[in-house]
Design an enzyme around this catalytic site. Structure first.
Site, mmCIF file in Angstrom:
data_model
loop_
_atom_site.group_PDB
_atom_site.id
_atom_site.type_symbol
_atom_site.label_atom_id
_atom_site.label_comp_id
_atom_site.label_asym_id
_atom_site.label_seq_id
_atom_site.Cartn_x
_atom_site.Cartn_y
_atom_site.Cartn_z
ATOM 1 N N CYS A 122 -21.281 -7.840 28.015
ATOM 2 C CA CYS A 122 -22.648 -8.112 27.542
ATOM 3 C C CYS A 122 -23.623 -8.260 28.715
ATOM 4 O O CYS A 122 -23.955 -7.277 29.344
ATOM 5 C CB CYS A 122 -22.679 -9.297 26.587
ATOM 6 S SG CYS A 122 -24.166 -9.307 25.583
ATOM 7 N N HIS A 234 -18.667 -8.020 22.685
ATOM 8 C CA HIS A 234 -17.929 -9.228 23.125
ATOM 9 C C HIS A 234 -16.490 -9.214 22.629
ATOM 10 O O HIS A 234 -16.210 -9.788 21.573
ATOM 11 C CB HIS A 234 -18.595 -10.479 22.556
ATOM 12 C CG HIS A 234 -19.844 -10.885 23.242
ATOM 13 N ND1 HIS A 234 -19.855 -11.734 24.319
ATOM 14 C CD2 HIS A 234 -21.135 -10.558 23.005
ATOM 15 C CE1 HIS A 234 -21.103 -11.923 24.727
ATOM 16 N NE2 HIS A 234 -21.895 -11.215 23.944
ATOM 17 N N GLU A 236 -14.076 -11.009 23.582
ATOM 18 C CA GLU A 236 -13.461 -12.347 23.587
ATOM 19 C C GLU A 236 -13.840 -13.181 22.361
ATOM 20 O O GLU A 236 -13.148 -14.115 22.006
ATOM 21 C CB GLU A 236 -13.837 -13.087 24.878
ATOM 22 C CG GLU A 236 -15.228 -13.718 24.918
ATOM 23 C CD GLU A 236 -16.362 -12.716 24.930
ATOM 24 O OE1 GLU A 236 -16.120 -11.523 25.203
ATOM 25 O OE2 GLU A 236 -17.507 -13.113 24.631
#
Ligand SMILES: *[C@@H]1O[C@H](CO)[C@@H](O)[C@H](O)[C@H]1NC(C)=O
Ligand SMILES: *[C@@H]1O[C@H](CO)[C@@H](O)[C@H](O)[C@H]1NC(C)=O
Ligand SMILES: *[C@@H]1O[C@H](CO)[C@@H](O)[C@H](O)[C@H]1NC(C)=O
Length: 306
Positions: A122, A234, A236
């Site tokens: 990001c 993202h 994660e």
């Protein structure tokens, strides 16, 4: 026959001995965002650390206000670096100086033959775009907050290292299901990318997406020559963040998250640097994360300023 045996051994030996199965990845801290202000200081969202840890690596903090000497010292011991997402003024020192130091050192190491991966997620992706293009005005509004999407392939997809480990099932999921969680207002338009000779010749564009504004932005890339990777989404969050309403938590989204985590940590296994006396003292395991759900992350590692 014997000759063949020695030949095979000669080819395989370096491969066997160059695998570092105790990889440590440095993660850059950021000054606390407004939401975290009451806790003043710098932070790393714990989801990045857990993403690395759950892929077989360990994480090490790189404080953004470290001196150049401190940063170079850390980079001589860890096996890769992760620039996380967040919100930081990229034109302000010491953050600006720090990302430049890290980026230049990573390129220098790789040029000199030390395999050293650098990953941006990001904001980290945007940082890599700005540094590789040498243009701080590169970003455009794309309006892609809280937006899960499948990736659209570019011509570079098939040649990329990043996607080369996908099984056909995973590729099907990644390109047809809403598994990549976008949460960014800005991005690098595919058109901007193509018209930035420095960026276009340095990075292979792998995928693109459309934000709510309807314009196409680059959603993943990798260095042609160097193990530098960026994703605008993202990976994660699917596993570890529950605050934003639309983060995909379904089984297939988790498989994709784990694919990218495994990819990054495996890149770090190709670097055999290590701390002199390795112990968990040298990793995030010695630091306790704090509950920060109200701030947008379930947990964060926080270092308060003196
Ligand atoms: C994926 O997201 C898009 C954009 O928000 C939406 O239009 C579409 O219905 C979603 N697809 C699925 C299968 O949920
Ligand atoms: C590492 O350990 C050795 C032996 O215990 C010790 O002599 C040395 O000073 C240590 N180095 C560091 C950097 O802690
Ligand atoms: C790790 O930390 C502990 C406690 O602070 C300390 O006693 C120990 O010497 C440290 N080990 C290394 C290798 O630095």
């Amino acid at each position: 026959m014997q000759k063949l045996f020695y030949l095979v051994l000669l080819v395989l030996l370096p491969l066997i001995f160059c695998v570092n199965n105790r990889p440590i990845i440095g993660i850059l801290t950021e000054p606390n965002s407004h939401a975290l202000d009451p806790l003043k200081g710098q932070y790393i969202a714990a989801s990045y650390v857990k993403w690395i840890e759950s892929s077989g690596g360990r994480a090490y903090p790189i404080k953004y206000d470290s001196t150049e000497t401190e940063i170079l010292d850390i980079l001589s011991h860890v096996n890769g670096v992760l620039f996380p997402g967040g919100g930081v003024d990229l034109n302000e020192d010491p953050f600006k100086a720090t990302i430049e130091t890290i980026y230049n050192e990573v390129i220098k190491k790789n040029k000199e033959g030390t395999y050293f991966p650098l990953w941006g997620t990001c904001l980290g992706f945007e940082i890599l775009s700005i540094l590789a293009s040498e243009n701080s005005d590169l970003l455009s509004k794309v309006d892609a907050e809280n937006l899960p999407l499948p990736l659209s392939k570019t011509q570079g997809w098939g040649d990329s290292r990043l996607m080369s480990g996908l099984t056909s099932e995973l590729e099907q999921i990644l390109t047809t299901e809403n598994v990549t969680f976008n949460n960014h207002m800005y991005g690098v338009l595919t058109e901007t990318f193509i018209n930035s000779p420095k960026l276009d010749s340095f990075m292979r564009m792998i995928s693109w997406n459309k934000g709510r504004k309807g314009n196409k932005f680059v959603s993943s890339f990798e260095g042609y020559q160097y193990p530098i990777y960026g994703v605008q989404f993202h990976p994660e969050k699917n596993l570890f963040e529950w605050g934003d309403e639309d983060i995909p938590h379904d089984y297939n989204a988790i498989l994709i998250t784990q694919y990218f985590g495994n990819f990054l940590v495996n890149e770090a296994r190709k670097n055999d640097q290590h701390f002199e006396n390795e112990s968990t003292n040298n990793t995030m395991y010695k630091i306790c994360p704090t509950y920060t759900e109200e701030e947008g992350f379930e947990q964060s590692y926080i270092w308060q300023y003196d």
